[in-house]
Each structure stands twice: as structure tokens, then as C-alpha cells.
Write a protein that holds these residues in place. Structure first.
Motif, PDB file in Angstrom:
ATOM      1  N   UNK A 113       0.943  -1.080   0.120  1.00 34.17           N
ATOM      2  CA  UNK A 113       0.057   0.053  -0.058  1.00 34.17           C
ATOM      3  C   UNK A 113       0.900   1.157  -0.044  1.00 34.17           C
ATOM      4  N   UNK A 114       0.188   2.309  -0.220  1.00 36.15           N
ATOM      5  CA  UNK A 114       0.899   3.551  -0.227  1.00 36.15           C
ATOM      6  C   UNK A 114       1.396   3.999   1.292  1.00 36.15           C
ATOM      7  N   UNK A 115       2.499   4.565   1.376  1.00 37.14           N
ATOM      8  CA  UNK A 115       2.851   5.245   2.637  1.00 37.14           C
ATOM      9  C   UNK A 115       2.203   6.543   2.614  1.00 37.14           C
ATOM     10  N   UNK A 116       1.421   6.539   3.475  1.00 38.08           N
ATOM     11  CA  UNK A 116       0.328   7.878   3.643  1.00 38.08           C
ATOM     12  C   UNK A 116       1.102   9.001   4.020  1.00 38.08           C
ATOM     13  N   UNK A 117       2.007   8.666   4.762  1.00 34.39           N
ATOM     14  CA  UNK A 117       3.073   9.981   5.307  1.00 34.39           C
ATOM     15  C   UNK A 117       3.736  10.621   3.905  1.00 34.39           C
ATOM     16  N   UNK A 118       4.364   9.650   3.217  1.00 36.52           N
ATOM     17  CA  UNK A 118       4.971   9.995   1.784  1.00 36.52           C
ATOM     18  C   UNK A 118       4.027  10.666   0.879  1.00 36.52           C
ATOM     19  N   UNK A 119       2.787  10.153   0.759  1.00 37.24           N
ATOM     20  CA  UNK A 119       1.680  10.637   0.044  1.00 37.24           C
ATOM     21  C   UNK A 119       1.252  12.017   0.487  1.00 37.24           C
ATOM     22  N   UNK A 120       1.143  12.224   1.858  1.00 35.67           N
ATOM     23  CA  UNK A 120       0.816  13.547   2.314  1.00 35.67           C
ATOM     24  C   UNK A 120       1.889  14.283   2.135  1.00 35.67           C
ATOM     25  N   UNK A 121       3.118  14.054   2.017  1.00 36.54           N
ATOM     26  CA  UNK A 121       4.154  15.248   1.834  1.00 36.54           C
ATOM     27  C   UNK A 121       4.159  15.471   0.357  1.00 36.54           C
ATOM     28  N   UNK A 122       4.208  14.539  -0.567  1.00 33.21           N
ATOM     29  CA  UNK A 122       3.849  14.878  -1.844  1.00 33.21           C
ATOM     30  C   UNK A 122       2.617  15.871  -2.197  1.00 33.21           C
ATOM     31  N   UNK A 123       1.418  15.412  -1.442  1.00 33.09           N
ATOM     32  CA  UNK A 123       0.223  16.298  -1.553  1.00 33.09           C
ATOM     33  C   UNK A 123       0.676  17.778  -1.249  1.00 33.09           C
ATOM     34  N   UNK A 124       1.301  17.992  -0.366  1.00 27.68           N
ATOM     35  CA  UNK A 124       1.805  19.342   0.196  1.00 27.68           C
ATOM     36  C   UNK A 124       2.446  20.187  -0.803  1.00 27.68           C
ATOM     37  N   UNK A 125       3.302  19.119  -1.681  1.00 25.59           N
ATOM     38  CA  UNK A 125       3.962  20.033  -2.814  1.00 25.59           C
ATOM     39  C   UNK A 125       3.020  20.124  -4.018  1.00 25.59           C
ATOM     40  N   UNK A 126       2.158  19.272  -4.109  1.00 31.48           N
ATOM     41  CA  UNK A 126       1.575  19.201  -5.533  1.00 31.48           C
ATOM     42  C   UNK A 126       0.303  20.304  -5.500  1.00 31.48           C
ATOM     43  N   UNK A 127      -0.222  20.407  -4.177  1.00 26.89           N
ATOM     44  CA  UNK A 127      -1.473  21.393  -3.986  1.00 26.89           C
ATOM     45  C   UNK A 127      -0.681  22.287  -2.885  1.00 26.89           C
ATOM     46  N   UNK A 128      -0.440  23.612  -3.092  1.00 27.03           N
ATOM     47  CA  UNK A 128       0.196  24.288  -2.096  1.00 27.03           C
ATOM     48  C   UNK A 128      -0.764  24.692  -1.035  1.00 27.03           C
ATOM     49  N   UNK A 129      -2.130  24.546  -1.267  1.00 31.40           N
ATOM     50  CA  UNK A 129      -3.035  24.998  -0.099  1.00 31.40           C
ATOM     51  C   UNK A 129      -2.943  23.978   0.963  1.00 31.40           C
ATOM     52  N   UNK A 130      -2.560  22.821   0.530  1.00 35.57           N
ATOM     53  CA  UNK A 130      -2.918  21.756   1.403  1.00 35.57           C
ATOM     54  C   UNK A 130      -2.150  22.085   2.938  1.00 35.57           C
ATOM     55  N   UNK A 131      -0.963  22.496   2.946  1.00 36.76           N
ATOM     56  CA  UNK A 131      -0.068  22.785   3.999  1.00 36.76           C
ATOM     57  C   UNK A 131      -0.747  23.662   4.965  1.00 36.76           C
ATOM     58  N   UNK A 132      -1.548  24.609   4.562  1.00 39.31           N
ATOM     59  CA  UNK A 132      -2.449  25.499   5.382  1.00 39.31           C
ATOM     60  C   UNK A 132      -3.568  25.111   6.031  1.00 39.31           C
ATOM     61  N   UNK A 133      -4.178  24.007   5.637  1.00 40.65           N
ATOM     62  CA  UNK A 133      -5.305  23.274   6.060  1.00 40.65           C
ATOM     63  C   UNK A 133      -5.157  22.498   7.320  1.00 40.65           C
ATOM     64  N   UNK A 134      -4.292  22.388   7.982  1.00 43.64           N
ATOM     65  CA  UNK A 134      -4.228  21.964   9.401  1.00 43.64           C
ATOM     66  C   UNK A 134      -4.235  20.270   9.452  1.00 43.64           C
ATOM     67  N   UNK A 135      -3.864  19.841   8.328  1.00 45.17           N
ATOM     68  CA  UNK A 135      -3.850  18.123   8.113  1.00 45.17           C
ATOM     69  C   UNK A 135      -2.984  17.956   8.983  1.00 45.17           C
ATOM     70  N   UNK A 136      -3.184  17.108   9.982  1.00 50.32           N
ATOM     71  CA  UNK A 136      -1.976  16.429  10.806  1.00 50.32           C
ATOM     72  C   UNK A 136      -1.426  15.008  10.616  1.00 50.32           C
ATOM     73  N   UNK A 137      -2.735  14.167  10.044  1.00 48.52           N
ATOM     74  CA  UNK A 137      -2.613  12.779   9.570  1.00 48.52           C
ATOM     75  C   UNK A 137      -3.707  12.250   8.663  1.00 48.52           C
ATOM     76  N   UNK A 138      -3.169  11.324   7.934  1.00 45.23           N
ATOM     77  CA  UNK A 138      -4.300  10.554   7.296  1.00 45.23           C
ATOM     78  C   UNK A 138      -4.230   9.074   7.594  1.00 45.23           C
ATOM     79  N   UNK A 139      -5.214   8.165   7.696  1.00 47.72           N
ATOM     80  CA  UNK A 139      -5.223   6.957   7.863  1.00 47.72           C
ATOM     81  C   UNK A 139      -6.363   6.165   7.132  1.00 47.72           C
ATOM     82  N   UNK A 140      -6.115   4.953   6.814  1.00 44.89           N
ATOM     83  CA  UNK A 140      -7.391   4.029   6.246  1.00 44.89           C
ATOM     84  C   UNK A 140      -8.002   3.219   7.358  1.00 44.89           C
ATOM     85  N   UNK A 141      -9.184   3.239   7.451  1.00 48.93           N
ATOM     86  CA  UNK A 141      -9.791   2.403   8.111  1.00 48.93           C
ATOM     87  C   UNK A 141     -10.978   1.677   7.527  1.00 48.93           C
ATOM     88  N   UNK A 142     -10.441   0.223   6.987  1.00 44.89           N
ATOM     89  CA  UNK A 142     -11.203  -0.305   5.849  1.00 44.89           C
ATOM     90  C   UNK A 142     -11.272   0.580   4.894  1.00 44.89           C
TER      91      UNK A 142
END
Length: 167
Positions: free
Chosen positions: A19-48
Motif C-alpha cells: 500500500x501507499x505510505x500515507x506520510x509520503x503521500x501527504x508530503x507529496x500532496x503538500x508539494x503538489x497542492x500548495x493549499x494543503x499545508x495551510x489546512x491543518x492536516x495532521x495525519x491521514x489513515x485508512x480504516x477499511x
């Protein structure tokens, strides 16, 4: 700094069976969509089949000291885009995803840190999407997002996401 009209480089697909490393995906997301770093996103996780984000309220405050509807709406749209993108990546597909339609219903003010959950509206939707992608190379899925502050449901949203044919 991003240039207008220049796509951000894609994140390489995860190795088959991993599966994707969600921390790596989140870091990429911050670069790809500059707004993301300002949204207060602490972490993401899959639950099913649910993608869950944990967010801080402070970057999303409005003039009343509660959650700003514009930020919350952006987050519901973005988590849906992430859900579809991650779902595709797990199937070794790297296709563009766009939101085609979205709606929100605000139920209560957001007064503290919160979590945002995203899942398919229909439990069979992923099977249908997979079949359409195999047959036509494109497809759509409807996702539901729910925002909770503590146990209180504050926002419900729904988004229709299109997976575009491979270029």
C-alpha cells in the motif's frame, strides 16, 4: 514555487502488493497542492474503505471562532480526490481524477479539532468503478464525506469524482 499551467510530477506508484505510505503521500500532496499545508492536516489513515483525516481547527477559523465553511468545503473536496487517487494507486493505475459535482450540508459549528471521513456512497461502487475502468478506461464514483468534532456530526458532503482516461 509552482508555475501556473505546469503539472506537478506524479508520485511513483507503490510496489505491487504494497500500500501507499500515507506520510509520503501527504508530503507529496503538500508539494503538489500548495493549499494543503495551510489546512491543518495532521495525519491521514485508512480504516477499511474509509479514508480518515485528523485536522486542527486553528488554521481554519472564521470570524466567529468556529470552522470556516470555505476551508471545510475545500477539505471535503480534497479528501474525496485523495480517496480516489489512493484507490487507483493501490491498483497500479495512475490516472487523473477530477471532482465533477459536490454539495455540502452544514449541520453544526465546528468548535474544536476534528476528523473528516470519506467513503463510497454505495458499498458496491468500487466494483462498478473497477469494471468501468477495465472496460472503458474511465469511470465515476460518488463519495460521502462526514466531518466530526468529537462525536458531533458537523458537516455532511457528497462528491462525484471522475477518473479520466489515461493520456
Amino acid at each position: 514555487m509552482r508555475d501556473i499551467g505546469i503539472p506537478h510530477p506524479r508520485l511513483p506508484l507503490p510496489k505491487r502488493g504494497k500500500g501507499d505510505d500515507l506520510a509520503a503521500f501527504q508530503a507529496w500532496l503538500w508539494e503538489a497542492i500548495p493549499l494543503v499545508e495551510h489546512l491543518g492536516l495532521e495525519r491521514m489513515e485508512w480504516q477499511g474503505d474509509v479514508l480518515c483525516w485528523h485536522l486542527k481547527l486553528v488554521p481554519n477559523l472564521n470570524d466567529k471562532g468556529t470552522g470556516f465553511g470555505g476551508s471545510l468545503t475545500a477539505q471535503t473536496t480534497l479528501i474525496g480526490w485523495c480517496w480516489v487517487t489512493l484507490w487507483l494507486r493501490a491498483r497500479q493505475r495512475q490516472q487523473d481524477v477530477v471532482v465533477a459535482e459536490a454539495s455540502q450540508r452544514f449541520l453544526a459549528p465546528v468548535r474544536g479539532d476534528y476528523r473528516l471521513e470519506c467513503r463510497p456512497q454505495d458499498p458496491h461502487a468500487t466494483s462498478v468503478l473497477g469494471e468501468r475502468l477495465d472496460e472503458r478506461g474511465k469511470g465515476r464514483i460518488t463519495l460521502v464525506q462526514r466531518l466530526y468534532s468529537g462525536d458531533r456530526l458537523c458537516l455532511e458532503a457528497c462528491g462525484d469524482y471522475a477518473v479520466l482516461p489515461e493520456a
